[in-house]
Design a protein around this motif. Sequence first.
Motif, mmCIF file in Angstrom:
data_model
loop_
_atom_site.group_PDB
_atom_site.id
_atom_site.type_symbol
_atom_site.label_atom_id
_atom_site.label_comp_id
_atom_site.label_asym_id
_atom_site.label_seq_id
_atom_site.Cartn_x
_atom_site.Cartn_y
_atom_site.Cartn_z
ATOM 1 N N SER A 113 0.822 -1.207 0.000
ATOM 2 C CA SER A 113 0.000 0.000 0.000
ATOM 3 C C SER A 113 0.861 1.265 0.000
ATOM 4 O O SER A 113 0.398 2.331 -0.388
ATOM 5 C CB SER A 113 -0.938 -0.005 1.207
ATOM 6 O OG SER A 113 -0.186 -0.099 2.406
ATOM 7 N N SER A 114 2.106 1.159 0.460
ATOM 8 C CA SER A 114 3.019 2.305 0.448
ATOM 9 C C SER A 114 4.440 1.780 0.307
ATOM 10 O O SER A 114 4.672 0.585 0.234
ATOM 11 C CB SER A 114 2.872 3.125 1.742
ATOM 12 O OG SER A 114 3.375 2.389 2.837
ATOM 13 N N SER A 115 5.402 2.704 0.333
ATOM 14 C CA SER A 115 6.795 2.288 0.196
ATOM 15 C C SER A 115 7.426 1.937 1.541
ATOM 16 O O SER A 115 8.597 1.578 1.598
ATOM 17 C CB SER A 115 7.605 3.396 -0.489
ATOM 18 O OG SER A 115 7.578 4.557 0.321
ATOM 19 N N ALA A 116 6.664 2.009 2.604
ATOM 20 C CA ALA A 116 7.183 1.664 3.929
ATOM 21 C C ALA A 116 7.238 0.145 4.077
ATOM 22 O O ALA A 116 6.284 -0.555 3.780
ATOM 23 C CB ALA A 116 6.300 2.255 5.010
ATOM 24 N N VAL A 117 8.388 -0.349 4.511
ATOM 25 C CA VAL A 117 8.561 -1.784 4.758
ATOM 26 C C VAL A 117 9.101 -1.986 6.162
ATOM 27 O O VAL A 117 9.718 -1.085 6.742
ATOM 28 C CB VAL A 117 9.512 -2.428 3.716
ATOM 29 C CG1 VAL A 117 8.870 -2.476 2.355
ATOM 30 C CG2 VAL A 117 10.835 -1.702 3.653
ATOM 31 N N MET A 118 8.867 -3.164 6.689
ATOM 32 C CA MET A 118 9.324 -3.479 8.049
ATOM 33 C C MET A 118 10.429 -4.514 7.989
ATOM 34 O O MET A 118 10.475 -5.340 7.074
ATOM 35 C CB MET A 118 8.152 -4.010 8.878
ATOM 36 C CG MET A 118 7.051 -2.997 9.066
ATOM 37 S SD MET A 118 5.664 -3.666 9.997
ATOM 38 C CE MET A 118 6.447 -4.095 11.524
ATOM 39 N N ALA A 119 11.305 -4.489 8.982
ATOM 40 C CA ALA A 119 12.395 -5.459 9.057
ATOM 41 C C ALA A 119 11.807 -6.861 9.180
ATOM 42 O O ALA A 119 10.831 -7.087 9.886
ATOM 43 C CB ALA A 119 13.290 -5.146 10.250
ATOM 44 N N GLY A 120 12.391 -7.805 8.429
ATOM 45 C CA GLY A 120 11.924 -9.178 8.443
ATOM 46 C C GLY A 120 10.898 -9.484 7.367
ATOM 47 O O GLY A 120 10.560 -10.642 7.138
ATOM 48 N N GLU A 121 10.393 -8.473 6.706
ATOM 49 C CA GLU A 121 9.400 -8.668 5.642
ATOM 50 C C GLU A 121 10.087 -9.259 4.413
ATOM 51 O O GLU A 121 11.193 -8.862 4.051
ATOM 52 C CB GLU A 121 8.770 -7.315 5.303
ATOM 53 C CG GLU A 121 7.524 -7.383 4.498
ATOM 54 C CD GLU A 121 6.853 -6.019 4.371
ATOM 55 O OE1 GLU A 121 5.947 -5.929 3.548
ATOM 56 O OE2 GLU A 121 7.234 -5.062 5.077
ATOM 57 N N ARG A 122 9.455 -10.246 3.780
ATOM 58 C CA ARG A 122 10.014 -10.865 2.571
ATOM 59 C C ARG A 122 9.344 -10.253 1.348
ATOM 60 O O ARG A 122 8.128 -10.240 1.252
ATOM 61 C CB ARG A 122 9.818 -12.372 2.601
ATOM 62 C CG ARG A 122 10.647 -13.034 3.694
ATOM 63 C CD ARG A 122 10.507 -14.534 3.666
ATOM 64 N NE ARG A 122 10.893 -15.105 2.390
ATOM 65 C CZ ARG A 122 12.107 -15.595 2.110
ATOM 66 N NH1 ARG A 122 13.034 -15.577 3.035
ATOM 67 N NH2 ARG A 122 12.364 -16.104 0.930
ATOM 68 N N LEU A 123 10.168 -9.766 0.437
ATOM 69 C CA LEU A 123 9.669 -9.122 -0.776
ATOM 70 C C LEU A 123 10.142 -9.901 -1.998
ATOM 71 O O LEU A 123 11.277 -10.362 -2.057
ATOM 72 C CB LEU A 123 10.188 -7.684 -0.869
ATOM 73 C CG LEU A 123 9.797 -6.740 0.259
ATOM 74 C CD1 LEU A 123 10.502 -5.405 0.091
ATOM 75 C CD2 LEU A 123 8.303 -6.554 0.294
#
Length: 133
Positions: A113-123
């Motif tokens: 939904s935005s360019s914000a990502v969290m640590a540990g997230e798999r992309l």
Amino acid sequence: MSTVSITAFEVPARTRVSGTARTAAPATRLRLTRRGRRVLAAMAATPIAIALGLAIVSGGSALASREDGAPAGTFDTVTVLPGESLWAIAEEVAPNSDPRDVVDAIISLNQLSSSAVMAGERLSIPAQYSSAG
């Protein structure tokens, strides 16, 4: 040519019950003819038939496309490290490409939904920037 026949039975206006007088309402009896039963059955079955027809007709539209998906193993995945942004990931994955285009492709592929990502997230990385593609 009536499908419903209502017959009224005559009941005495006052009846005695345990020594007190009560007024009784006239009793009616509903009688359906063969044609009336068919009409009633047809009226009950019509909404079911319409719903079933709509389900059959629109059932195939749930598919997004008839194309096969990407074969397994064609996408690389990246785990976001603490303090890392999509911009840093884009520069790392495709150093020769414009980072804005790579960030947009990553957002689109992963439905973010935005360019914000969290640590540990798999992309998932788009195939054109992936080392497997």
